[in-house]
Design an enzyme around this catalytic site. Structure first.
Site, PDB file in Angstrom:
ATOM      1  N   HIS A  19      23.854 -24.704 -27.927  1.00 29.60           N
ATOM      2  CA  HIS A  19      23.674 -25.612 -26.793  1.00 29.60           C
ATOM      3  C   HIS A  19      23.932 -27.070 -27.193  1.00 29.60           C
ATOM      4  O   HIS A  19      23.109 -27.939 -26.901  1.00 29.60           O
ATOM      5  CB  HIS A  19      22.250 -25.500 -26.240  1.00 29.60           C
ATOM      6  N   SER A  79      33.852 -24.552 -18.998  1.00 27.88           N
ATOM      7  CA  SER A  79      32.989 -24.476 -17.820  1.00 27.88           C
ATOM      8  C   SER A  79      33.192 -25.677 -16.909  1.00 27.88           C
ATOM      9  O   SER A  79      33.244 -25.539 -15.689  1.00 27.88           O
ATOM     10  CB  SER A  79      31.527 -24.386 -18.257  1.00 27.88           C
ATOM     11  N   GLU A 135      44.483 -26.545 -22.018  1.00 28.33           N
ATOM     12  CA  GLU A 135      43.517 -25.753 -22.779  1.00 28.33           C
ATOM     13  C   GLU A 135      44.112 -25.407 -24.142  1.00 28.33           C
ATOM     14  O   GLU A 135      45.223 -24.884 -24.228  1.00 28.33           O
ATOM     15  CB  GLU A 135      43.167 -24.475 -22.025  1.00 28.33           C
ATOM     16  N   ALA A 136      43.338 -25.702 -25.195  1.00 24.19           N
ATOM     17  CA  ALA A 136      43.824 -25.431 -26.542  1.00 24.19           C
ATOM     18  C   ALA A 136      43.928 -23.942 -26.823  1.00 24.19           C
ATOM     19  O   ALA A 136      44.775 -23.513 -27.611  1.00 24.19           O
ATOM     20  CB  ALA A 136      42.909 -26.094 -27.571  1.00 24.19           C
TER      21      ALA A 136
END
Length: 542
Positions: free
Chosen positions: A479, A18, A39-40
């Site tokens: 979260h 995000s 990005e993995a």
């Protein structure tokens, strides 16, 4: 350090979730700079990413999820939890509940009061409105024409309408918008969707700019450590990163200006620790030479624990019956194909409510996610009887956990310990939340559906019994925040401009920088942090 010009960029961004997608979009808008986004995970071309109900197939799926697992938790009566984190373009926004929730005014004013100027509600609101495309149009609290599409639910449930009426009976007023800084009341969530399709950060921010010649996106790139050298003052400076890239082995990518960690509340502290930035005793335990002693790296881990009460109901439709019927599943599929409406558009929760656990609370500290369905745990089949699940969460937990590497091997998953319900305050709020749930369920508006408490069960009555039930029923809402906390004290990791203390050329820009968790779902705040972070970077390099 690699000398190949093709491997050198102005900004190297670690993590295309995000926050990372926002950073890539905003920084590459300047054609004079070159941006690398690592990005993995893989590309977000998996069918189920874009169908809203597809989170059922993307969470706990190694194609799209890191598939972490927490340590066994004493507060959860010895249980460990699956801990989903997005591992795909878009990160968690490609697998999450799509709920668009900023939190409350006091969350941000508290950040600023703790020594982080510029992070108060009045300051961050402009970043929220600037990135929004709010379906109801622009006003003082919302924007239109931005990248983040925000829409109302596209499916209706009578049981949820009745729950909203019941909440009003016990003093929670109807609310039309939870994103104006004050959330007290009950209403329907807004979602990051466009016409019944998931609207992830990748869809919103990355796809429209992938063709920019100054932006390179590399998937399958797992960053193993930061590359550090010394600046003119002799302090550590981030000069780039080392990463394992698909079948190409280890590669190095240099950063002329800065390395930006946007790997999230689990990944960012792990990379810092692997690079020698963190608590000294932890680094030496794993034979990692300390480069910058920051005791707070990986600490201050916070999350929202939701306690999932289940009530059987009668005489009203819930998702349980539809999913457990061949004709019901067929009908849902056809409805979605032809109208982009119906249950396949729904997030896990559509209806929410906010309240104070007791009058002494300064702000609403309880949040309900109300679901027209029930199951024993995520991934299990829905029950074969009609039911609803009003889950209640403590928005302001006082329990703190940590993320710590287990070894110097970058492929080894870190230890994730939440310490849920480890404080007396959190246990007290859990009991209050369960009792408040019962109060709502006993309201007259729901009486016609004859709700019957199935979990934790009407025989669970004392405070000690309810604490035990909270440990049995509690689970994460995914979260995690706070593990690279923003501040100026000895436990802080970044300053108010998101620069890592004591290390030049390095910032952390994701949910890990939150000093305290926001009062609600954390995806929208993660994008806001990146929006503001990009603006700060542009200012600093102007």
């Amino acid at each position: 350090m690699a000398s190949d010009a093709a491997q050198t960029y102005d900004y190297v961004i670690v993590g295309a979730g995000s926050a990372g997608c926002v950073l890539a979009n905003r920084l590459s808008a300047d054609p004079a700079v070159h941006v690398l986004l690592l990005e993995a995970g893989g590309p977000d071309n998996y069918f189920w990413i874009h169908i809203p109900v597809g989170y059922l197939y993307t969470i706990n799926n190694p194609r799209t999820d890191w598939c972490y697992r927490t340590e066994p938790e004493a507060g959860l009566n010895g249980r460990a939890l699956n801990y989903a984190r997005g591992r795909v373009l878009g990160g968690c926004s490609s697998i999450n509940a799509m709920i668009y929730m900023r939190g409350q005014r006091e969350d941000y004013d508290g950040w600023a009061a703790a020594g982080n100027p510029g992070w108060d509600w009045g300051s961050v609101l402009a970043y929220y409105t600037g990135m929004e495309d709010y379906a109801d149009g622009a006003d003082a609290f919302h924007g239109a024409g931005g990248e983040v599409r925000v829409e109302a639910p596209r499916v209706h449930w009578d049981i949820l309408d009745a729950w909203r009426e019941a909440a009003a009976e016990v003093g929670l007023p109807r609310v039309d918008d939870f994103n104006r800084g004050e959330n007290f009341g009950c209403g329907y969530f807004r979602m990051t969707q466009r016409r019944g399709m998931r609207w992830s950060a990748s869809t919103a921010f990355l796809k429209p700019v992938r063709a920019r010649p100054n932006l390179r996106v590399v998937t399958g790139a797992s960053v193993t450590r930061l590359l550090l050298d010394k600046d003119e003052d002799g302090r550590p400076r981030a000069a780039g990163v080392e990463a394992r890239v698909g079948g190409a082995g280890v590669q190095r990518f240099a950063a002329r200006r800065e390395v930006l960690l946007a790997a999230g509340a689990i990944g960012s502290p792990q990379i810092l620790q692997l690079s020698g930035i963190g608590p000294e005793d932890l680094l030496r335990e794993h034979a990692i030479a300390p480069q910058a002693i920051l005791p707070g790296v990986g600490g201050n881990l916070q999350d929202h624990l939701q306690i999932r009460s289940v009530y059987r109901v009668q005489g009203v439709r819930t998702l349980n019956e539809l999913v457990n019927s061949l004709w019901g599943r067929l009908g849902m599929g056809l409805q979605y194909v032809f109208t982009r409406r119906g249950p396949l558009t729904m997030p896990p929760s559509q209806l929410g409510a906010f309240a104070r656990s007791d009058p002494a609370q300064a702000t609403p500290n309880l949040e309900w996610h109300v679901q027209p369905l029930s199951l024993d745990k995520f991934g299990d089949p829905l029950h074969d009887f009609p039911a609803i699940t009003p889950s209640v969460a403590n928005l302001c937990p006082t329990s703190r956990g940590h993320v710590r590497i287990r070894s110097a091997d970058p492929a080894a998953y870190p230890e994730i310990r939440l310490n849920y319900l480890s404080t007396e305050e959190d246990r007290r709020v859990a009991v209050a939340g369960l009792r408040f749930t019962r109060l709502i369920m006993a309201a007259q508006a729901l009486a016609r559906f004859a709700p019957e408490e199935w979990k934790p069960g009407p025989d669970v009555q004392t405070d000690d019994e309810l604490v035990q039930a909270a440990g049995d029923l509690g689970t994460t809402i995914f979260h995690p925040v706070g593990t690279c906390r923003m501040g100026q004290d000895a436990g802080a990791v970044v300053d108010a401009r998101l620069r890592v203390h004591g290390v030049a050329g390095l910032r952390v820009i994701d949910a890990s920088i939150m000093p305290t968790i926001t009062s609600g779902n954390t995806n929208a705040p993660s994008m806001m942090i990146a929006e503001k972070g990009a603006a700060i970077i542009r200012e600093d390099w102007a």
